[in-house]
Design a protein around this motif. Structure first.
Motif, PDB file in Angstrom:
ATOM      1  N   VAL A  58       0.394  72.221 -10.822  1.00  0.00           N
ATOM      2  CA  VAL A  58      -0.331  71.324  -9.938  1.00  0.00           C
ATOM      3  C   VAL A  58       0.584  71.029  -8.756  1.00  0.00           C
ATOM      4  O   VAL A  58       1.784  70.792  -8.943  1.00  0.00           O
ATOM      5  CB  VAL A  58      -0.717  70.015 -10.654  1.00  0.00           C
ATOM      6  N   THR A  59       0.054  71.054  -7.542  1.00  0.00           N
ATOM      7  CA  THR A  59       0.906  70.842  -6.374  1.00  0.00           C
ATOM      8  C   THR A  59       0.669  69.481  -5.742  1.00  0.00           C
ATOM      9  O   THR A  59      -0.427  68.930  -5.802  1.00  0.00           O
ATOM     10  CB  THR A  59       0.677  71.939  -5.315  1.00  0.00           C
ATOM     11  N   ILE A  60       1.743  68.957  -5.155  1.00  0.00           N
ATOM     12  CA  ILE A  60       1.670  67.750  -4.339  1.00  0.00           C
ATOM     13  C   ILE A  60       2.296  68.073  -2.993  1.00  0.00           C
ATOM     14  O   ILE A  60       2.887  69.143  -2.803  1.00  0.00           O
ATOM     15  CB  ILE A  60       2.378  66.549  -5.003  1.00  0.00           C
ATOM     16  N   ASP A  61       2.174  67.152  -2.048  1.00  0.00           N
ATOM     17  CA  ASP A  61       2.716  67.383  -0.714  1.00  0.00           C
ATOM     18  C   ASP A  61       4.235  67.498  -0.756  1.00  0.00           C
ATOM     19  O   ASP A  61       4.913  66.800  -1.526  1.00  0.00           O
ATOM     20  CB  ASP A  61       2.330  66.239   0.229  1.00  0.00           C
ATOM     21  N   ARG A  62       4.756  68.365   0.080  1.00  0.00           N
ATOM     22  CA  ARG A  62       6.205  68.536   0.210  1.00  0.00           C
ATOM     23  C   ARG A  62       6.741  67.409   1.092  1.00  0.00           C
ATOM     24  O   ARG A  62       6.216  67.159   2.185  1.00  0.00           O
ATOM     25  CB  ARG A  62       6.474  69.903   0.847  1.00  0.00           C
ATOM     26  N   VAL A  63       7.791  66.714   0.597  1.00  0.00           N
ATOM     27  CA  VAL A  63       8.350  65.593   1.362  1.00  0.00           C
ATOM     28  C   VAL A  63       9.843  65.854   1.602  1.00  0.00           C
ATOM     29  O   VAL A  63      10.705  65.365   0.863  1.00  0.00           O
ATOM     30  CB  VAL A  63       8.162  64.248   0.628  1.00  0.00           C
ATOM     31  N   PRO A  64      10.176  66.639   2.637  1.00  0.00           N
ATOM     32  CA  PRO A  64      11.596  66.875   2.926  1.00  0.00           C
ATOM     33  C   PRO A  64      12.253  65.613   3.459  1.00  0.00           C
ATOM     34  O   PRO A  64      11.601  64.779   4.112  1.00  0.00           O
ATOM     35  CB  PRO A  64      11.569  67.972   3.985  1.00  0.00           C
ATOM     36  N   MET A  65      13.533  65.466   3.158  1.00  0.00           N
ATOM     37  CA  MET A  65      14.286  64.306   3.644  1.00  0.00           C
ATOM     38  C   MET A  65      15.028  64.703   4.926  1.00  0.00           C
ATOM     39  O   MET A  65      15.979  65.483   4.868  1.00  0.00           O
ATOM     40  CB  MET A  65      15.290  63.840   2.585  1.00  0.00           C
ATOM     41  N   PRO A  66      14.577  64.208   6.096  1.00  0.00           N
ATOM     42  CA  PRO A  66      15.220  64.589   7.358  1.00  0.00           C
ATOM     43  C   PRO A  66      16.693  64.200   7.369  1.00  0.00           C
ATOM     44  O   PRO A  66      17.072  63.126   6.881  1.00  0.00           O
ATOM     45  CB  PRO A  66      14.436  63.805   8.412  1.00  0.00           C
ATOM     46  N   ARG A  67      17.525  65.076   7.918  1.00  0.00           N
ATOM     47  CA  ARG A  67      18.966  64.828   7.952  1.00  0.00           C
ATOM     48  C   ARG A  67      19.393  64.049   9.198  1.00  0.00           C
ATOM     49  O   ARG A  67      20.539  63.625   9.298  1.00  0.00           O
ATOM     50  CB  ARG A  67      19.737  66.154   7.881  1.00  0.00           C
ATOM     51  N   ARG A  68      18.475  63.911  10.160  1.00  0.00           N
ATOM     52  CA  ARG A  68      18.821  63.160  11.374  1.00  0.00           C
ATOM     53  C   ARG A  68      17.574  62.423  11.879  1.00  0.00           C
ATOM     54  O   ARG A  68      16.455  62.816  11.539  1.00  0.00           O
ATOM     55  CB  ARG A  68      19.364  64.104  12.457  1.00  0.00           C
ATOM     56  N   PRO A  69      17.774  61.367  12.674  1.00  0.00           N
ATOM     57  CA  PRO A  69      16.617  60.613  13.170  1.00  0.00           C
ATOM     58  C   PRO A  69      15.708  61.491  14.028  1.00  0.00           C
ATOM     59  O   PRO A  69      16.146  62.101  14.997  1.00  0.00           O
ATOM     60  CB  PRO A  69      17.255  59.496  14.009  1.00  0.00           C
ATOM     61  N   ASN A  70      14.439  61.583  13.638  1.00  0.00           N
ATOM     62  CA  ASN A  70      13.445  62.315  14.426  1.00  0.00           C
ATOM     63  C   ASN A  70      12.067  61.852  13.992  1.00  0.00           C
ATOM     64  O   ASN A  70      11.930  60.910  13.204  1.00  0.00           O
ATOM     65  CB  ASN A  70      13.607  63.843  14.252  1.00  0.00           C
ATOM     66  N   LEU A  71      11.031  62.534  14.492  1.00  0.00           N
ATOM     67  CA  LEU A  71       9.668  62.122  14.174  1.00  0.00           C
ATOM     68  C   LEU A  71       9.383  62.238  12.684  1.00  0.00           C
ATOM     69  O   LEU A  71       8.656  61.416  12.109  1.00  0.00           O
ATOM     70  CB  LEU A  71       8.675  62.981  14.974  1.00  0.00           C
ATOM     71  N   ASP A  72       9.986  63.264  12.034  1.00  0.00           N
ATOM     72  CA  ASP A  72       9.783  63.420  10.593  1.00  0.00           C
ATOM     73  C   ASP A  72      10.305  62.208   9.830  1.00  0.00           C
ATOM     74  O   ASP A  72       9.738  61.810   8.809  1.00  0.00           O
ATOM     75  CB  ASP A  72      10.475  64.684  10.099  1.00  0.00           C
TER      76      ASP A  72
END
Length: 370
Positions: A58-72
């Motif tokens: 079962v899949t869920i949304d991918r939530v990467p942890m941004p390494r620097r301040p940005n829109l993500d």
């Protein structure tokens, strides 16, 4: 009374996460009545490997942890809340008794969902340097297993790396070695060098080996797993051939090539390091020079025990191979001593140990599971 144990396993992205997850699932199935659901993302290798192993994904949304301040980074709280809700829906739908995580983007929301719902969490960390997801998951986990004794996580138990029993219980006796070589089309009596960069290959390793091929072939036959799409070509654009040199892009299941080899040249991914220790193989390890340097850390125990030689990627050239490898290949007593040191470090029951930790954790939610 025996009841079905409902286990949700979270992890993905790479085979390094997925393979131990599947090994733990197999061990749980051997140990009793269990229903396993695996959670990943739609973009990782789990979309192929998990269904191929026979488990629902079962899949869920991918939530990467941004390494620097940005829109993500600004979007992170909303994305994480969405993924946690998705994970909660899954845990509720399968009536999860316990959550098992191995790290990667998918694990964090599943850990947090389980925490909100009072479902016990068991963590397995494969690398010496734990990733962010498992550092979060370990904080209130019912149990934490680590593949390497030097990994620092709260409450961690050194259990080793869960792996397929075909590798953990591999027979590398002389007779089995000769049989494996014959099955692979190799000379059953000749010293065998295995070169592998993993399923995706390692171009720098490929270049170094083929640049020193004639010198190496004086001392050993070579089984070279070049990686998918990385067949080594000659000047005419045809696959490179030479007497005693056998190249393939990959082999499905490494137990046969491990059984055939005397010495292996490989990257130092956590799974590879633990597998060659369990199999009792002498090795030359060339850590991938990216990320936080975890591959060099993974290799350290084998190097300190005299089971492996570690060479920086920038140093591992055709010139280094010509200058150093023939002496190793030409010294069977040294290779055998390295293999024995590797075998002494190998942990071959991590899958069963983790299965017991998972079952024990599940009982804390109420009810006995046999």
């Amino acid at each position: 009374m025996m009841t079905t144990l409902h286990v949700v396993m979270a992890g993905g992205g790479t085979a390094g996460h997925i393979s131990p997850m599947i090994a733990m699932a197999r061990a749980l199935e051997r140990a009793g009545d269990v229903e396993i659901t695996m959670v990943g993302t739609a973009s990782g290798m789990e979309t192929d490997l998990v269904p191929a192993a026979g488990y629902p994904l079962v899949t869920i949304d991918r939530v990467p942890m941004p390494r620097r301040p940005n829109l993500d980074l600004a979007r992170l709280p909303w994305r994480l809340r969405t993924a946690i809700r998705q994970a909660q829906d899954i845990l509720r739908a399968v009536n999860a008794d316990v959550v098992v995580g191995v790290g990667g983007y998918v694990s964090t929301p599943v850990y947090l969902a389980a925490r909100r719902m009072g479902i016990p969490v068991v963590v397995h960390e494969a690398n010496v340097r734990a990733g962010l997801a498992n550092r979060i998951g370990a904080r209130r986990a019912a149990a934490v297993g680590i593949a390497f004794a030097r990994t620092r996580l709260p409450g961690a138990q050194h259990v080793g790396m869960p792996m397929r029993t075909q590798i953990s219980q591999l027979d590398r006796s002389p007779a089995a070695r000769a049989e494996a070589r014959s099955a692979l089309g190799l000379d059953p009596e000749r010293t065998t060098l295995l070169v592998t960069g993993g399923s995706s290959g390692a171009l720098a390793v490929n270049r170094a080996i083929t640049g020193a091929l004639s010198e190496l072939l004086e001392h050993a036959q070579i089984l070279h797993l070049t990686g998918r799409g990385k067949t080594v070509l000659n000047d005419d654009g045809e696959p490179l051939t030479a007497p005693g040199y056998h190249q393939r892009e990959y082999v499905d299941g490494l137990e046969q090539v491990y059984a055939a080899a005397d010495l292996v040249i490989a990257r130092a991914g956590a799974g590879t390091v633990c597998e060659i220790a369990a199999a009792g193989l002498a090795s030359i390890l060339v850590p991938l020079p990216i990320g936080n340097g975890e591959q060099a850390h993974n290799a350290q125990d084998l190097v300190q025990a005299g089971a492996a030689i570690m060479v920086d990627d920038a140093v591992f050239t055709a010139s280094w191979v010509r200058d150093h490898l023939p002496a190793v290949l030409g010294d069977p007593a040294r290779v055998d001593k390295m293999a024995q040191a590797a075998h002494a470090l190998g942990i071959r029951n991590a899958d069963d140990t983790m299965a017991q930790l998972i079952k024990d954790a599940a009982t804390t939610r109420g009810g006995q599971h046999g």
